[in-house]
Design an enzyme around this catalytic site. Structure first.
Site: not given
Ligand code: RIB
Length: 299
Positions: A249-252
């Protein structure tokens, strides 16, 4: 600074089954995990949570199964408008099996379930609540993506598309409807039809040439991010240096914070910096949605 527009995110809602392991399981291998958690997730839902924690006005649309219905309350408690999250009585909710290794890298198996059984009439229902200038945010974990891209554009929304996970069907979508692409290296290489080891600057150049009307943002993990738009040219943002515990979820988090900044009227450079700071905090924490920081933690 108040928000002047809302974001409608028509996106996936998954329950994540997360297993911590010494390494990602190899083909034919059986490996014991040291721990497991059941967490709320889904690229769509994670991005909605990132946007609301960043201070945007967010409506999430999507579909749960009765087994995952609890996620609607979870998003509502965050302050997200959940009137367009429906529950299917006949299909299991979407879920993901996530392996996380000792370096924080992950590997994900997706089961679409209710996320990919959304009825076409839902598009009209949801977009009836949109006004020109609102953002429509889409990932690639639900059905009807093509139809949503067209419908969002037709009602004058700005459209952000994060084609994750990337699949060849993306080329069948009306990509000329997209105002902002957010892509990691895999998605950028896929969209540019280039090998994964192609330099990001080359991918950005080629994508800018193919989609000159859109802004293109490449997220490059520890190498930061690159943005191209006709207005600002190329902007480069460094990544804040941290020790990663879990990159899920870093990209999210980046996507949610970046968009929230745009709706607040921030400059692109500021939006990139804020998104980068938020993503760097997310990777220091375990889980997907639960790892996303609140705005006050960024100072
Ligand atoms: O981006 C992370 C998300 O991808 C996880 O929460 C999982 O559900 C998958 O959708």
């Amino acid at each position: 600074m108040g928000c002047t527009m809302k974001i409608i995110n028509f996106g996936s809602l998954n329950v994540d089954y997360v297993y911590h392991l010494s390494h990602i399981v190899l083909p034919g291998e059986t490996l014991a995990s040291s721990s497991m958690q059941v967490n709320p997730g889904g690229k769509g839902a994670n991005q909605s949570v990132a946007m609301i924690r960043a201070g945007a006005t967010v409506w999430h649309a999507g579909q749960l199964g009765t087994d995952t219905e609890w996620m609607r309350d979870r998003l509502q408690k965050e302050g997200i408008d959940v009137r367009h999250i429906k529950v299917s009585g006949s299909v299991r909710g979407g879920h993901a099996i996530i392996q996380v290794d000792e370096t924080g890298q992950n590997s994900i198996v997706l089961y679409g379930g209710a996320n990919i059984t959304i009825e076409p009439e839902r598009i009209h229902e949801v977009l009836a609540d949109a006004k020109a200038g609102d953002w429509l945010v889409l990932q690639n974990e639900i059905n009807l993506t093509s139809e949503l891209l067209k419908a969002g554009k037709a009602v004058g929304m700005k459209v952000c598309f994060n084609p994750a996970p990337f699949a060849p069907e993306v080329f069948d979508y009306p990509l000329d409807c997209v105002d902002l692409f957010i892509l990691n290296e895999h998605e950028a290489a896929g969209l540019a039809k280039r090998p994964i080891d192609t330099a990001p600057e080359i991918l950005l150049d080629e994508l800018a040439e193919t989609y000159p009307e859109a802004m293109i943002c490449l997220t490059l993990g520890a190498d930061g991010s690159l943005l191209w738009s006709a207005e600002s040219g190329v902007l480069r943002q460094f990544a804040y240096s941290v020790t990663a515990v879990d990159t899920t979820a870093a990209g999210d988090t980046f996507t949610g914070y970046f968009l929230a900044e745009l709706t607040r009227g921030s400059e692109m450079k500021t939006a990139l910096d804020v998104a980068s700071r938020a993503a760097s905090i997310a990777v220091t924490r375990a889980g997907a949605m639960d790892s996303i920081p609140f705005r006050k933690e960024l100072s």
